[in-house]
Design a protein around this motif. Sequence first.
Motif, short mmCIF file in Angstrom:
data_model
loop_
_atom_site.label_atom_id
_atom_site.label_comp_id
_atom_site.label_asym_id
_atom_site.label_seq_id
_atom_site.Cartn_x
_atom_site.Cartn_y
_atom_site.Cartn_z
N VAL A 68 5.51 -12.35 -10.15
CA VAL A 68 5.71 -11.12 -10.91
C VAL A 68 4.64 -10.10 -10.53
O VAL A 68 4.94 -8.92 -10.32
CB VAL A 68 5.70 -11.40 -12.43
N SER A 69 3.38 -10.55 -10.42
CA SER A 69 2.31 -9.65 -9.97
C SER A 69 2.63 -9.09 -8.60
O SER A 69 2.40 -7.89 -8.34
CB SER A 69 0.98 -10.41 -9.92
N ARG A 70 3.14 -9.92 -7.70
CA ARG A 70 3.45 -9.45 -6.34
C ARG A 70 4.56 -8.41 -6.37
O ARG A 70 4.48 -7.38 -5.68
CB ARG A 70 3.85 -10.64 -5.46
N VAL A 71 5.62 -8.65 -7.16
CA VAL A 71 6.72 -7.68 -7.25
C VAL A 71 6.20 -6.34 -7.76
O VAL A 71 6.55 -5.27 -7.24
CB VAL A 71 7.84 -8.22 -8.17
N ILE A 72 5.34 -6.37 -8.78
CA ILE A 72 4.78 -5.14 -9.34
C ILE A 72 3.95 -4.41 -8.28
O ILE A 72 4.08 -3.20 -8.09
CB ILE A 72 3.93 -5.45 -10.58
N GLU A 73 3.12 -5.15 -7.58
CA GLU A 73 2.24 -4.55 -6.57
C GLU A 73 3.05 -3.95 -5.42
O GLU A 73 2.75 -2.86 -4.92
CB GLU A 73 1.26 -5.62 -6.04
N GLU A 74 4.11 -4.63 -5.00
CA GLU A 74 4.91 -4.16 -3.87
C GLU A 74 5.66 -2.87 -4.18
O GLU A 74 6.02 -2.12 -3.27
CB GLU A 74 5.91 -5.24 -3.45
N GLN A 75 5.92 -2.59 -5.47
CA GLN A 75 6.67 -1.40 -5.84
C GLN A 75 5.81 -0.15 -5.91
O GLN A 75 6.33 0.97 -6.00
CB GLN A 75 7.35 -1.61 -7.20
N LEU A 76 4.49 -0.30 -5.86
CA LEU A 76 3.59 0.83 -6.08
C LEU A 76 3.67 1.82 -4.92
O LEU A 76 3.59 1.44 -3.75
CB LEU A 76 2.16 0.32 -6.24
N ASN A 77 3.82 3.09 -5.25
CA ASN A 77 3.80 4.16 -4.25
C ASN A 77 2.33 4.50 -3.97
O ASN A 77 1.64 5.08 -4.81
CB ASN A 77 4.55 5.38 -4.76
N GLU A 78 1.86 4.15 -2.78
CA GLU A 78 0.44 4.28 -2.47
C GLU A 78 0.00 5.74 -2.42
O GLU A 78 -1.13 6.07 -2.79
CB GLU A 78 0.14 3.60 -1.13
N LYS A 79 0.87 6.63 -1.98
CA LYS A 79 0.51 8.05 -1.90
C LYS A 79 0.25 8.62 -3.29
O LYS A 79 -0.77 9.28 -3.52
CB LYS A 79 1.61 8.84 -1.20
N ILE A 80 1.17 8.35 -4.21
CA ILE A 80 1.00 8.87 -5.58
C ILE A 80 -0.18 8.20 -6.26
O ILE A 80 -1.00 8.87 -6.92
CB ILE A 80 2.30 8.67 -6.38
#
Length: 449
Positions: A68-80
């Motif tokens: 679940v932590s990985r799914v959350i982290e993978e969705q993050l928009n790094e630019k924003i």
Amino acid sequence: MTLLGKTYQFQSLKEIMAKANEEKSGDQLAGIAAQDHTERMAAKAALAEATLADIRNEPLLPPEQDEVSRVIEEQLNEKIYGEIRNWSIAELREYLLRPSTGQPEIIRLSRGLTSEMIAAVAKLMTNLDLIQAAAKIEVLTHCNYTIGQKGVLSGRAQPNHPTDDILGIKAALYEALSYGIGDAVIGVNPVIDTTDSVREVLKMTKEVMHTWEIPTQNCVLAHVTTQMRAIRQGAPADLIFQSLAGTQAGNKAFGIHEKLLDEADDLIRRDGTAAGPNLWYFETGQGSELSAEAHHGIDQVTLEARCYGLARKYKPFLVNTVVGFIGPEYLYDNKQVMRAGLEDHFMGKMHLLPMGVDVCYTNHMKADQNDMDNLAVLLAAAGVNYLIGVAMADDCMLNYQSTSFHDIATVRELFGLRPAPDFEMWLERFGLMQNGRLTAHAGDPTLFM
């Protein structure tokens, strides 16, 4: 952190997040809650000074240990995220509540936030803050039809029956429809979690939809694997359902994992009876991870936010928290239930999810139907997408108290809200609604018999 002449030392972000929570019996049961109001305020002050980067750099449950932590982290928009990483949690709260911050700004901002960041800002908000911020966010989803428009309050028809008797389910469904409830979904909780039973209920609800040309969606809320078997055998399912937890271990207790959800997602897109694109229905609720001894010392508000982080991967049509269903071990009384309902709705909307709430309580909780009336009104003010309707507000199968069909109709009338547009047109053709108000025929299920 020094407050009122006393110095408080917190050993970790996990401790600060837990102790900054509003009072919850579940956190007390887990042994992670603040000892008193002063310590809670000290933790809130410490959390207010933390930055978004602090939250990300000190993961409560590292991605390498939890999917679940990985799914959350993978969705993050790094630019924003890069643009806002130095904001404090207090600054994030102020931005969300600023009159000039509207839906477009919040939608963009959301993509740069993790679930833990959203949980953190919820802890700094009053109930009115949670209502104000959530009310800015409109989330539209489409299964067979579209719901979520501003000015719309949809209702899930939940015609449960203690023995899954098809005629009994149908009778309760007809009552729901007669009050204008069912535009979100016709969703039945089965007593018997078997492929045959699920298939028969799905067939019946789909036949009712076809017979009366009802513009809605159907779903049976069995375990996802049972639904998958039924769909493979030709059962007509518009949506596929599953309850979620906020940790991998919590989901294991539910009998699910990410790969299974991926498989179910592929199946409903290939063999489901709706065009979509939104084909999932998820339910959550504070406390399930503690029940499964799968909370990892994380507070229940943060775990609930993580459920939404997992849910948004699948772009669901419906999400709702079953806010008071587990019992007083996790939400002790009416005050805690109302707070949790507003927290969950806000956090779900901040994940850009189509949030509904099952405004409910169990009979051994210190709450009553007046409290549910209060919460339903607060959620309507917050722009909740849908509420749950059960006959007489008393679920005879799940044995808990919720909102009735006519409760939802009353909340619509009170706030000038409407059913989903396609459903309202159907109600007008059927003589149940005129100019946005129910007619004298409303509440008469014999119209369908």
